[in-house]
Design an enzyme around this catalytic site. Structure first.
Site, PDB file in Angstrom:
ATOM      1  N   CYS A   4      40.824  30.692  37.744  1.00  8.80           N
ATOM      2  CA  CYS A   4      39.563  31.411  37.961  1.00  8.80           C
ATOM      3  C   CYS A   4      39.863  32.790  38.559  1.00  8.80           C
ATOM      4  O   CYS A   4      40.521  32.879  39.610  1.00  8.80           O
ATOM      5  CB  CYS A   4      38.664  30.612  38.891  1.00  8.80           C
ATOM      6  SG  CYS A   4      37.225  31.546  39.444  1.00  8.80           S
ATOM      7  N   CYS A   7      38.680  33.227  42.139  1.00  4.17           N
ATOM      8  CA  CYS A   7      39.431  32.447  43.142  1.00  4.17           C
ATOM      9  C   CYS A   7      40.797  33.072  43.418  1.00  4.17           C
ATOM     10  O   CYS A   7      41.482  32.659  44.346  1.00  4.17           O
ATOM     11  CB  CYS A   7      39.650  31.020  42.658  1.00  4.17           C
ATOM     12  SG  CYS A   7      38.210  29.969  42.750  1.00  4.17           S
ATOM     13  N   ASN A  83      23.444  36.002  36.588  1.00  2.00           N
ATOM     14  CA  ASN A  83      23.482  35.366  35.274  1.00  2.00           C
ATOM     15  C   ASN A  83      23.917  33.925  35.522  1.00  2.00           C
ATOM     16  O   ASN A  83      25.073  33.679  35.880  1.00  2.00           O
ATOM     17  CB  ASN A  83      24.473  36.089  34.360  1.00  2.00           C
ATOM     18  CG  ASN A  83      24.069  37.532  34.124  1.00  2.00           C
ATOM     19  OD1 ASN A  83      22.889  37.860  34.053  1.00  2.00           O
ATOM     20  ND2 ASN A  83      25.051  38.421  33.997  1.00  2.00           N
ATOM     21  N   GLY A  89      23.981  34.530  29.980  1.00  2.00           N
ATOM     22  CA  GLY A  89      24.919  35.655  29.934  1.00  2.00           C
ATOM     23  C   GLY A  89      26.075  35.563  30.909  1.00  2.00           C
ATOM     24  O   GLY A  89      26.868  36.507  31.013  1.00  2.00           O
ATOM     25  N   HIS A  94      32.310  31.378  37.989  1.00  2.00           N
ATOM     26  CA  HIS A  94      32.358  31.250  39.448  1.00  2.00           C
ATOM     27  C   HIS A  94      31.188  32.107  39.926  1.00  2.00           C
ATOM     28  O   HIS A  94      31.160  33.323  39.647  1.00  2.00           O
ATOM     29  CB  HIS A  94      33.713  31.774  39.965  1.00  2.00           C
ATOM     30  CG  HIS A  94      33.891  31.768  41.455  1.00  2.00           C
ATOM     31  ND1 HIS A  94      35.080  31.395  42.063  1.00  2.00           N
ATOM     32  CD2 HIS A  94      33.051  32.118  42.464  1.00  2.00           C
ATOM     33  CE1 HIS A  94      34.960  31.513  43.382  1.00  2.00           C
ATOM     34  NE2 HIS A  94      33.724  31.959  43.642  1.00  2.00           N
ATOM     35  N   HIS A  96      28.432  34.486  41.174  1.00  2.00           N
ATOM     36  CA  HIS A  96      28.502  35.838  41.749  1.00  2.00           C
ATOM     37  C   HIS A  96      27.152  36.501  41.570  1.00  2.00           C
ATOM     38  O   HIS A  96      26.439  36.223  40.608  1.00  2.00           O
ATOM     39  CB  HIS A  96      29.607  36.665  41.090  1.00  2.00           C
ATOM     40  CG  HIS A  96      29.518  36.691  39.601  1.00  2.00           C
ATOM     41  ND1 HIS A  96      29.968  35.650  38.811  1.00  2.00           N
ATOM     42  CD2 HIS A  96      28.984  37.593  38.754  1.00  2.00           C
ATOM     43  CE1 HIS A  96      29.737  35.928  37.546  1.00  2.00           C
ATOM     44  NE2 HIS A  96      29.122  37.100  37.473  1.00  2.00           N
TER      45      HIS A  96
HETATM   46  P1  AMP Z   1      28.660  37.743  34.467  1.00  5.31           P
HETATM   47  O1  AMP Z   1      28.363  38.168  33.079  1.00  5.31           O
HETATM   48  O2  AMP Z   1      27.444  37.698  35.340  1.00  5.31           O
HETATM   49  O3  AMP Z   1      29.490  36.501  34.526  1.00  5.31           O
HETATM   50  O4  AMP Z   1      29.474  38.948  35.079  1.00  5.31           O
HETATM   51  C1  AMP Z   1      30.843  38.986  35.220  1.00  5.31           C
HETATM   52  C2  AMP Z   1      31.112  40.338  35.825  1.00  5.31           C
HETATM   53  O5  AMP Z   1      32.411  40.350  36.316  1.00  5.31           O
HETATM   54  C3  AMP Z   1      30.977  41.490  34.831  1.00  5.31           C
HETATM   55  O6  AMP Z   1      30.056  42.454  35.324  1.00  5.31           O
HETATM   56  C4  AMP Z   1      32.383  42.046  34.728  1.00  5.31           C
HETATM   57  O7  AMP Z   1      32.390  43.434  34.620  1.00  5.31           O
HETATM   58  C5  AMP Z   1      32.995  41.592  36.028  1.00  5.31           C
HETATM   59  N1  AMP Z   1      34.407  41.331  35.999  1.00  5.31           N
HETATM   60  C6  AMP Z   1      35.114  40.695  35.034  1.00  5.31           C
HETATM   61  N2  AMP Z   1      36.399  40.575  35.411  1.00  5.31           N
HETATM   62  C7  AMP Z   1      36.492  41.134  36.648  1.00  5.31           C
HETATM   63  C8  AMP Z   1      37.550  41.332  37.567  1.00  5.31           C
HETATM   64  N3  AMP Z   1      38.791  40.912  37.315  1.00  5.31           N
HETATM   65  N4  AMP Z   1      37.273  41.956  38.725  1.00  5.31           N
HETATM   66  C9  AMP Z   1      36.021  42.389  39.000  1.00  5.31           C
HETATM   67  N5  AMP Z   1      34.985  42.228  38.174  1.00  5.31           N
HETATM   68  C10 AMP Z   1      35.212  41.621  37.017  1.00  5.31           C
HETATM   69 ZN    ZN Z   2      36.614  30.342  41.194  1.00  7.68          ZN
END
Ligand code: AMP
Ligand code: ZN
Length: 124
Positions: A4, A7, A83, A89, A94, A96
């Protein structure tokens, strides 16, 4: 969880934290300052957070909003978004929470904001 990304964040990516949450900048920001608030515990859904985590999240949300607004006077609004589930989406499974600063004029017609998850329904 070993596979993840949230994580396994490098310490240098962490902008802020409290006992239960981390704060990082989104790697592909929608706007400048796009911030993610992430529980330290691996849990896919916001709705699985414990009560203690929910209140800790709200504290962190407020403090990050204040921090962004005080650091950048061009910010005139915020979108806060979750999301929750692939069909909504979610791409990183994990939990956020997105905190997205908005600025006057950053798009032609911002009316409807998060209603834009279904683009043709954003305006009403
Ligand atoms: P979601 O579509 O709500 O799952 O959003 C995932 C978010 O994580 C997106 O806005 C991505 O730009 C962001 N994201 C993906 N990989 C990383 C990463 N390694 N570090 C920081 N943000 C990330
Ligand atoms: Zn995680």
């Amino acid at each position: 969880m070993t596979d993840c990304i949230f994580c396994n964040l490098e310490a240098s990516r962490i902008e802020d934290e409290n006992n239960l949450f981390l704060v990082i900048k989104d790697l592909y920001p929608v706007t400048e300052g796009h911030t993610l608030i992430i529980p330290k515990r691996h849990v896919p859904s916001f709705f699985e957070l414990f009560e203690e985590e929910q209140s800790s999240f709200l504290e962190m949300l407020h403090s990050q909003k204040e921090k962004l607004a005080s650091m950048d006077q061009t910010i005139t609004g915020f979108n806060v978004g979750i999301n929750d589930g692939e069909d909504a989406g979610q791409t990183v499974m994990h939990c956020h929470i997105h905190l997205i600063p908005r600025r006057n004029g950053d798009m032609e017609n911002p009316m409807g904001g998060v209603r834009g998850v279904i683009p043709e329904k954003q305006s009403y």
